[in-house]
Design a protein around this motif. Structure first.
Motif, mmCIF file in Angstrom:
data_model
loop_
_atom_site.group_PDB
_atom_site.id
_atom_site.type_symbol
_atom_site.label_atom_id
_atom_site.label_comp_id
_atom_site.label_asym_id
_atom_site.label_seq_id
_atom_site.Cartn_x
_atom_site.Cartn_y
_atom_site.Cartn_z
ATOM 1 N N TYR A 199 0.839 -1.010 -0.072
ATOM 2 C CA TYR A 199 -0.093 0.015 -0.183
ATOM 3 C C TYR A 199 0.912 1.104 0.023
ATOM 4 N N ASP A 200 0.493 2.360 -0.192
ATOM 5 C CA ASP A 200 0.940 3.875 -0.290
ATOM 6 C C ASP A 200 2.437 3.470 -1.057
ATOM 7 N N TRP A 201 2.227 3.497 -2.410
ATOM 8 C CA TRP A 201 3.423 3.377 -3.903
ATOM 9 C C TRP A 201 3.795 4.301 -3.675
ATOM 10 N N MET A 202 3.391 4.940 -3.265
ATOM 11 C CA MET A 202 4.335 6.435 -3.407
ATOM 12 C C MET A 202 5.155 6.962 -2.540
ATOM 13 N N HIS A 203 5.020 6.302 -1.144
ATOM 14 C CA HIS A 203 5.961 6.614 -0.251
ATOM 15 C C HIS A 203 7.048 5.757 0.152
ATOM 16 N N ILE A 204 8.893 6.047 0.141
ATOM 17 C CA ILE A 204 9.423 5.840 -0.149
ATOM 18 C C ILE A 204 10.704 6.659 1.356
ATOM 19 N N GLN A 205 11.145 5.898 2.189
ATOM 20 C CA GLN A 205 11.735 6.337 3.700
ATOM 21 C C GLN A 205 12.911 5.649 3.891
ATOM 22 N N ALA A 206 13.700 6.779 4.605
ATOM 23 C CA ALA A 206 15.231 5.798 4.919
ATOM 24 C C ALA A 206 14.517 5.728 6.537
ATOM 25 N N ALA A 207 14.127 4.613 6.692
ATOM 26 C CA ALA A 207 13.722 3.969 7.900
ATOM 27 C C ALA A 207 12.826 2.710 7.210
ATOM 28 N N ARG A 208 13.260 1.688 8.472
ATOM 29 C CA ARG A 208 13.285 0.075 8.504
ATOM 30 C C ARG A 208 11.686 -0.055 8.838
ATOM 31 N N LYS A 209 11.052 -1.034 7.929
ATOM 32 C CA LYS A 209 9.444 -1.272 8.962
ATOM 33 C C LYS A 209 10.124 -2.627 9.779
#
Ligand SMILES: [Zn+2]
Length: 266
Positions: free
Chosen positions: A256-266
């Protein structure tokens, strides 16, 4: 989970391909569709229609070597994932990279980005909204909400700046400006934005300037692989460049939220 017209259309199309005469592909469950479904090998007719229909989708996935889990007629996460892969395959004829390759890519974390909890983010990045620097972009971006506005730089956290520059330089070298525009790899939905998560009390990763949104119009928050543009195979390199720098896509990891990229791990 409810079966939509697109699910039924896919079922009708596949039944017709098997020569079982589901009638016109209209997304409406009529007698022809029900009768055709009953002709499918292994369907005893003892389940309600919805469960038969889901089991049929699982069967079609299995025939194409897409792992939909056990054929049990229940729509779990594995079936949801498989359905997205199936839709994409039927549309493009291309299978995405095997899941295990993506998993391997997720493990790369050369900059030791912290886990996504407010405590570990604060420990690694400091206070929200602080330590921001201006990144001069390797290629110009356009604002997603005003595509005539050209963005040549934006603020991000100082700790992610070099990595971001590396990713976007790789994107430019690989795709070139024409492809970047065609694929909307320049449609930018923002980075630094100090705010709480929707409906929550914790900070969004955007609050530290360590998250980016790209092409939100074609990668809406709740869309999965069956709809999100960035799930298509032509974006495989795009994701590779982010993932080898340790960035995490919610689309790739959570669908989900394919627009979003982050420098933090899930
Ligand atoms: Zn975001």
């Amino acid at each position: 989970m409810n079966l939509t017209k697109s699910h039924i259309k896919l079922i009708q199309t596949e039944l017709n391909k098997m020569g079982l005469n589901a009638g016109t592909v209209d997304g409406i469950v009529g007698n022809k569709t029900k009768l055709a479904l009953l002709q499918v090998a292994g369907n005893t007719g003892s389940w309600p229609f919805k469960r038969q229909a889901i089991a049929f989708i699982q069967t079609v996935c299995k025939q194409k070597n897409i792992d939909a889990g056990t054929i049990d007629g229940y729509w779990g996460p594995q079936t949801d994932f498989a359905y997205g892969v199936l839709v994409n395959f039927l549309r493009t004829g291309i299978m995405p990279l095997p899941w295990r390759d993506e998993q391997a890519a997720f493990l790369e974390n050369p900059h030791n980005w912290p886990f996504e909890s407010n405590a570990s983010l604060e420990q690694f990045y400091g206070e929200v909204g602080k330590n921001q620097v201006r990144l001069q972009l390797p290629y110009p971006h356009r604002l997603s909400w005003d595509k005539r506005s050209i963005v040549r730089s934006f603020f991000c956290h100082e700790k992610v700046k070099d990595s971001l520059n590396t990713v976007l330089t790789n994107v430019l070298n690989h795709y070139g400006m024409d492809e970047i525009k065609r694929l909307h790899l320049d449609i930018w939905g923002g980075c630094l934005n100090v705010r709480k998560k929707r409906g929550g009390s914790t900070w969004s990763t955007h609050s530290w300037g360590i998250a980016m949104d790209y092409d939100p119009d074609n990668n809406a928050l709740r869309w999965g692989r069956d709809r999100a543009a960035f799930s298509r195979p032509e974006y495989d390199k795009w994701w590779q460049f982010w993932e080898e720098e340790g960035w995490v896509s919610l689309g790739r990891t959570k669908n989900y939220d394919w627009m979003h990229i982050q420098a933090a791990r899930k």
